[in-house]
Design an enzyme around this catalytic site. Structure first.
Site, PDB file in Angstrom:
ATOM      1  N   LYS A   1       0.600  -0.772  -0.297  1.00  0.00           N
ATOM      2  CA  LYS A   1       0.115  -0.164   0.382  1.00  0.00           C
ATOM      3  C   LYS A   1       1.166   1.401   0.003  1.00  0.00           C
ATOM      4  CE  LYS A   1      -3.416  -3.129   2.624  1.00  0.00           C
ATOM      5  NZ  LYS A   1      -3.387  -2.908   3.885  1.00  0.00           N
TER       6      LYS A   1
ATOM      7  N   ASN B   1      -5.824  -9.987   9.089  1.00  0.00           N
ATOM      8  CA  ASN B   1      -4.558  -9.177   9.732  1.00  0.00           C
ATOM      9  C   ASN B   1      -4.729  -8.956  11.393  1.00  0.00           C
ATOM     10  OD1 ASN B   1      -3.377  -7.211   7.389  1.00  0.00           O
ATOM     11  ND2 ASN B   1      -3.419  -9.320   7.873  1.00  0.00           N
TER      12      ASN B   1
ATOM     13  N   ARG C   1      -3.365  -8.150  14.124  1.00  0.00           N
ATOM     14  CA  ARG C   1      -2.502  -7.578  14.470  1.00  0.00           C
ATOM     15  C   ARG C   1      -3.020  -5.869  14.048  1.00  0.00           C
ATOM     16  NH1 ARG C   1      -0.591  -5.648   9.781  1.00  0.00           N
ATOM     17  NH2 ARG C   1       0.160  -6.672   8.018  1.00  0.00           N
TER      18      ARG C   1
ATOM     19  N   ARG D   1       2.202   6.815   2.746  1.00  0.00           N
ATOM     20  CA  ARG D   1       3.448   6.266   3.274  1.00  0.00           C
ATOM     21  C   ARG D   1       4.504   6.854   2.688  1.00  0.00           C
ATOM     22  NH1 ARG D   1       2.617  -0.576   3.800  1.00  0.00           N
ATOM     23  NH2 ARG D   1       0.359   0.050   4.663  1.00  0.00           N
TER      24      ARG D   1
END
Lengths: 71, 449
Positions: free
Chosen positions: B236, B289, B291, B337
């Site tokens: 991503k 996921n 987490r 990001r």
């Protein structure tokens, strides 16, 4: 003589050819690993693997020679 | 819970430390020789050197991590994302050592970590899954047979693969035979196993995910969806909350399917269900996921809920702090990001950061893993920062992110900052055409070296 060079800095994760082996153009010869990215390095020309200049697990910089090929 | 060890590094370690400080919890950082100068090391109350830069000799050295946890008197371990965060053996070891693992049980981690088992479990929970083979196929004939049942186009994925190596699409029988032969050969060479999975290829797909939080008492809430379709190398780059694509009806359906699935597997702690959606808003389960995720801040920005705080709370055996009816979403948030990489080849770009200017602006949140004069090494993930902007609507959030990124200065290494700006400023992004092939379709053809 043809030199196959590292396209990025990183660790040699896997060497997928052996000295004396005939490789075809476009064939993967080494897989580099850097920042969790695995990059297969392939040869641009057909040839016989003359010398493998790195070891699995070793660190290379961009441009370092990984393998030499004899036409 | 008085003291927590953070079994991670970079921006996520800093992020966890921030919430712990707000809650008056002491933090223990662990770091490798390569991370001596990283901000998270000095931000923690205590810091311990693990070892050499390679992850096997530092962050992934389980014995060393537990040695430090015991030495420091940490009562709990937050694994962040990556490393041990989805490692059932690590979570089990925590139990054995009498340390609270801030995450789900080892049993649930193991179940959801196995792609085949997760797929079957989700099917049983009534979740739609991408049509495909439940077991690997061993030959081109088997692949064709499966593809013809599923319907072309299909994706052939190496059973032992990962990271994008070993994924090929096929639009018909001929391509399927060819793709199996080349991909299987490659998978054999790379992974020692040439078997493949065949899956329906979802075209013009969107990557949608739902954040959930669950406690020990069987309460599960969702914090709405995120869209993370803009990716390069299957990783991503830009994420937003909520998805600009989903209708409210589909949003409700996808969020409730995640809540029900979490309940059906007895999930506890924060988790994310990942889906792929087609043009008709049909959604299919991809994976879970177990987490906290990199992109959790966009959810925090639109809901005002501190996900790390919720994780700590439920890990202590408390009930979720908020009821579903109280979960409101306000405005829109977008995250970019920042990677240390060449924006054209996407190859890593380690090196020394010679200049770093991070702007402080209203509606802008910076989660930064580096400082000026810090050397980015090739040993870890290329992500060095996240920039998150919020606004009353998507356009405002986008403008705020552009304004923030334009003031960001980072020199000494190559980064994808300009790439992100180009995407955010493009008409296609503004129009919400954020399909998973966005980078290949709109960015790369216009990208100049």
């Amino acid at each position: 003589m043809h030199e196959i060079k590292a396209s990025m800095a990183g660790n040699v994760w896997k060497i997928v050819v052996e000295a004396g082996e005939t490789v075809e153009a476009g064939q993967d010869v080494v897989i580099l690993e850097s920042m969790k990215m695995e990059i297969p390095i392939s040869t641009e020309s057909k040839g016989i693997v003359k010398e493998i200049k790195v070891e699995e697990g070793s660190f290379v910089n961009e441009g370092d020679v990984l393998i030499t090929l004899e036409a | 819970m008085r003291k927590i060890l953070i079994a991670n590094r970079g921006e996520i370690a800093s992020r966890i430390i921030r919430t712990c400080k707000e809650l008056g919890i002491l933090t223990v950082a662990i770091y490798s020789e390569a991370d001596k100068e990283a901000p998270f090391v000095s931000q923690a109350d205590e810091a311990y050197l693990l070892g050499a830069p390679r992850v096997e000799e530092s962050y992934m050295d389980m014995d060393k991590v537990f040695e430090i946890a015991n030495q420091s008197g940490a009562e709990a371990i937050h694994p962040g994302y990556g490393f041990f965060s989805e490692n059932a053996a690590f979570a089990k070891r925590c139990k054995e050592e009498g340390i609270t693992f801030i995450g789900p049980s080892p049993e649930v981690i193991a179940k959801m970590g196995n792609k085949i088992e997760a797929r079957l479990l989700m099917k049983q929970a009534g979740m739609p899954v991408v049509p495909g083979t439940d077991q690997a196929v061993e030959s081109a004939e088997e692949a064709v047979e499966a593809a013809e049942k599923i319907g072309y186009p299909v994706m052939l994925k190496a059973a032992a693969g990962g990271g994008g190596i070993g994924m090929v699409s096929a639009a018909n029988r001929e391509e399927c035979v060819k793709a199996f032969a080349s991909n299987s050969e490659r998978a054999k060479r790379f992974f020692g196993d040439g078997s493949m999975f065949v899956e329906k290829k979802i075209e013009n797909a969107r990557h949608i995910e739902v954040q959930i939080i669950a406690d020990d008492n069987g309460n599960v809430i969702h914090l709405f969806d995120r869209e993370c379709s803009i990716q390069r190398r299957n990783q991503k780059v830009i994420e937003e909350a909520v998805s600009p694509f989903l209708s409210e009806q589909t949003r409700n359906e996808i969020c409730m399917s995640a809540v029900n699935a979490a309940k059906s597997i007895g999930y506890v702690n924060a988790g994310t269900f990942e889906f792929i959606a087609d043009e008709q808003e049909n959604f299919y389960f991809l994976e879970m996921n177990t987490r906290i995720q990199v992109e959790h801040p966009v959810t925090e920005e639109v809901t005002g809920i501190d996900i790390v705080q919720e994780q700590l709370n439920v890990a202590r055996g408390k009930a979720i702090l908020i009821d579903q009816s109280e979960v409101k979403r306000i405005g829109h948030a977008i995250e970019a990001r920042i990677y240390a990489e060449d924006p054209h080849t996407f190859f890593p770009s380690p090196g020394k950061i010679t200049t770093l200017i991070v702007p402080e602006m209203e509606n802008l949140r910076n989660e930064v893993a580096v400082v000026e004069d810090y050397t980015v090494t090739p040993f870890y993930d290329p992500m060095i920062a996240k920039v998150i902007a919020r606004g009353e609507n998507r356009e405002e959030a986008c403008d705020a992110l552009i304004a923030g990124l334009e003031k960001w200065q980072i020199e000494g290494i190559k980064t994808n900052k300009q790439m992100v700006l180009d995407i955010l400023k493009s008409a296609e992004f503004k129009d919400g055409n954020t399909t998973t092939d966005f980078v290949a379709k709109y960015y790369l053809p216009n990208s100049k070296k």
